[in-house]
Design a protein around this motif. Structure first.
Motif, PDB file in Angstrom:
ATOM      1  N   GLY A 104      11.800 -22.063  27.085  1.00 24.13           N
ATOM      2  CA  GLY A 104      11.083 -20.796  26.967  1.00 24.13           C
ATOM      3  C   GLY A 104      10.452 -20.293  28.244  1.00 24.13           C
ATOM      4  N   GLU A 106      11.698 -19.606  31.408  1.00 23.98           N
ATOM      5  CA  GLU A 106      12.383 -18.534  32.134  1.00 23.98           C
ATOM      6  C   GLU A 106      12.226 -17.191  31.426  1.00 23.98           C
ATOM      7  N   HIS A 107      12.401 -17.177  30.122  1.00 29.69           N
ATOM      8  CA  HIS A 107      12.282 -15.931  29.363  1.00 29.69           C
ATOM      9  C   HIS A 107      10.864 -15.376  29.431  1.00 29.69           C
ATOM     10  N   ALA A 108       9.870 -16.255  29.257  1.00 29.89           N
ATOM     11  CA  ALA A 108       8.482 -15.804  29.269  1.00 29.89           C
ATOM     12  C   ALA A 108       8.099 -15.251  30.634  1.00 29.89           C
ATOM     13  N   ALA A 110      10.074 -14.022  32.966  1.00 26.68           N
ATOM     14  CA  ALA A 110      10.793 -12.765  33.222  1.00 26.68           C
ATOM     15  C   ALA A 110      10.094 -11.602  32.530  1.00 26.68           C
ATOM     16  N   GLU A 111       9.626 -11.833  31.308  1.00 25.10           N
ATOM     17  CA  GLU A 111       8.904 -10.786  30.586  1.00 25.10           C
ATOM     18  C   GLU A 111       7.566 -10.490  31.250  1.00 25.10           C
ATOM     19  N   ALA A 221       5.919 -19.443  25.222  1.00 18.95           N
ATOM     20  CA  ALA A 221       6.503 -18.271  24.570  1.00 18.95           C
ATOM     21  C   ALA A 221       5.436 -17.385  23.944  1.00 18.95           C
TER      22      ALA A 221
END
Length: 231
Positions: A104, A106-108, A110-111, A221
């Motif tokens: 989680g 990388e996604h967090a 990036a957001e 996340a």
């Protein structure tokens, strides 16, 4: 006040770290099994690490030196060459261990990078921390990187003043209550604790229950949603 800057810890927040230290300590126990029981060895190593923090700082290199010093003390100053060689090999393996972001992350990031200045704030050896960040592939998501000798209220006030609009408009996120949460709150920032399954004894502290700027999150996340509620 709107949050403009988010500080993030590195080790055990973005990637595994304490797990490697525990595995190496288990290896050290086996190496020294004919010299000391595991409990005595752990207590001696912990005391030596605490004593050496002001000299070596945080990280693998200081840990390796503390392992050697522990072996010296437990053998009356006469550890075998094989023991020293094995300790040094274990330290090199820790330094060369692959870096893989936790689930989680990388996604967090990036957001979060779309809405906030992201600042990596980490303790440890300068070269090794820079190498781990480069290997993680996350470096481009950060506005700034601060590798510090200690995390205290003055550190957070300085970092958030340098890279943001002050601590009052910043939030810190990490796995250590002692280093990532309590001093950030003292500096006037918000702070989120994201526990890691393992915690070094030196980093343990009681949570600031009921503090209006503190949150306990199950994973990174949840960080974007929590930040969106602030200010």
């Amino acid at each position: 006040m709107r949050i403009t800057t988010v500080g993030l810890d590195a080790d055990d927040t973005l990637w595994h770290n304490e797990t490697l230290f525990r595995l190496t300590q288990n290896r050290f126990r086996a190496l020294m099994a004919d010299v000391a029981e595991a409990e005595e060895l752990d207590e001696r190593l912990a005391a030596i690490e605490r004593r050496n923090l002001s000299l070596y700082g945080y990280g693998v290199k200081g840990f390796t030196l503390s392992l050697i010093e522990t072996a010296m003390e437990l053998t009356g100053g006469e550890p075998s060459g094989r023991v020293i060689a094995d300790i040094l090999a274990a330290g090199r393996e820790m330094l060369a261990h692959p870096v893989e972001p936790l689930p989680g992350v990388e996604h967090a990031l990036a957001e979060l990078s779309q809405a906030y200045r992201l600042v990596l704030i980490t303790k440890g050896d300068l070269l090794h921390q820079e190498q781990k960040l480069a290997a993680s592939g996350l470096g481009d998501l950060f506005t700034a990187v601060e590798i510090v000798s200690e995390k205290d209220a003055s550190t957070y006030a300085r970092v958030f003043g340098r890279h943001g609009t002050g601590a009052a408009a910043a939030a810190m996120c990490g796995n250590s209550l002692r280093s990532d949460v309590l001093p950030a709150l003292q500096a006037g920032a918000y702070a989120a604790h994201i526990p890691y399954p393992l915690t070094w004894a030196h980093e343990m502290a009681d949570p600031p229950s009921g503090h209006p700027r503190f949150a306990e999150l199950a994973s990174i996340a949840e960080l974007p949603e929590w930040l969106a509620t602030l200010g």
